[in-house]
Enzyme design. Structure first.
Site, PDB file in Angstrom:
ATOM      1  N   HIS A 177       0.851  -1.188   0.000  1.00 40.79           N
ATOM      2  CA  HIS A 177       0.000   0.000   0.000  1.00 40.79           C
ATOM      3  C   HIS A 177       0.888   1.238   0.000  1.00 40.79           C
ATOM      4  O   HIS A 177       1.987   1.236   0.557  1.00 40.79           O
ATOM      5  CB  HIS A 177      -0.902   0.022   1.226  1.00 40.79           C
ATOM      6  CG  HIS A 177      -1.968  -1.016   1.211  1.00 40.79           C
ATOM      7  ND1 HIS A 177      -3.157  -0.851   1.884  1.00 40.79           N
ATOM      8  CD2 HIS A 177      -2.042  -2.233   0.618  1.00 40.79           C
ATOM      9  CE1 HIS A 177      -3.923  -1.920   1.706  1.00 40.79           C
ATOM     10  NE2 HIS A 177      -3.246  -2.775   0.947  1.00 40.79           N
ATOM     11  N   GLU A 227       0.891   3.953   1.687  1.00 38.80           N
ATOM     12  CA  GLU A 227       1.313   4.432   3.000  1.00 38.80           C
ATOM     13  C   GLU A 227       2.486   3.618   3.539  1.00 38.80           C
ATOM     14  O   GLU A 227       3.442   4.177   4.086  1.00 38.80           O
ATOM     15  CB  GLU A 227       0.151   4.342   4.016  1.00 38.80           C
ATOM     16  CG  GLU A 227      -1.066   5.124   3.636  1.00 38.80           C
ATOM     17  CD  GLU A 227      -2.121   4.307   2.885  1.00 38.80           C
ATOM     18  OE1 GLU A 227      -3.317   4.541   3.115  1.00 38.80           O
ATOM     19  OE2 GLU A 227      -1.741   3.449   2.064  1.00 38.80           O
ATOM     20  N   CYS A 269      -6.560   2.237   5.338  1.00 36.38           N
ATOM     21  CA  CYS A 269      -7.217   1.005   5.788  1.00 36.38           C
ATOM     22  C   CYS A 269      -6.681   0.659   7.187  1.00 36.38           C
ATOM     23  O   CYS A 269      -5.827   1.365   7.729  1.00 36.38           O
ATOM     24  CB  CYS A 269      -6.926  -0.131   4.810  1.00 36.38           C
ATOM     25  SG  CYS A 269      -5.183  -0.660   4.816  1.00 36.38           S
TER      26      CYS A 269
END
Length: 151
Positions: free
Chosen positions: A47, A49, A77
């Protein structure tokens, strides 16, 4: 957020969902960048991030990113919200809200859970329409539905 949006666009050629992230130091300078690489690398943790936080930690020479800000185009998430808490970032800034999988206030609120030992400040909705629009176009083309939620 504009830098994070530019990162999101870099995910498109590999078929990854266009989500981008940057990490800012205490002075507001970008020290790390990331975009989704799940499809490109076959990595479920790829992801935006996580990619950006890993780069920032490597640059800092430690996992604690106190004084830093994580900026991401979509509400993180649960995995990414947890990573932000564990990295000890001071602030999480995001663009579009994610009502189906968001863990920074929409579905869950991992970053403000009082049971955890660190709670970053949260700023949501920054350039939300532009961030959501990028996702809508992606899903329109890839799933035929324009659904920017449930990534």
């Amino acid at each position: 957020m504009r830098d994070a949006l530019a990162q999101a666009r870099l995910a498109l050629p590999s078929g990854d969902v266009p989500i981008g992230a940057v990490v800012l130091d205490a002075g507001g300078s970008v020290v790390a960048r990331g975009h989704n690489v799940r499809e490109a690398l076959g990595d479920p943790t790829g992801h935006a991030e996580v990619v950006a936080l890993r780069e920032a930690a490597a640059l800092a020479g430690e996992w604690r990113l106190s004084g830093h800000t994580l900026v991401v185009t979509l509400e993180p998430c649960t995995m990414c919200a947890g990573a932000a808490v564990l990295a000890r970032v001071d602030r999480v800034v995001f663009g579009a809200y994610d009502d189906k999988a968001g863990a920074v206030g929409s579905l869950w609120d991992v970053v403000r859970d009082r049971r955890l030992n660190h709670r970053p400040e949260v700023v949501g909705g920054v350039l939300a329409e532009e961030a959501a629009g990028l996702l809508d176009v992606f899903f329109e083309e890839h799933r035929g539905g324009g659904n920017s939620q449930g990534i």
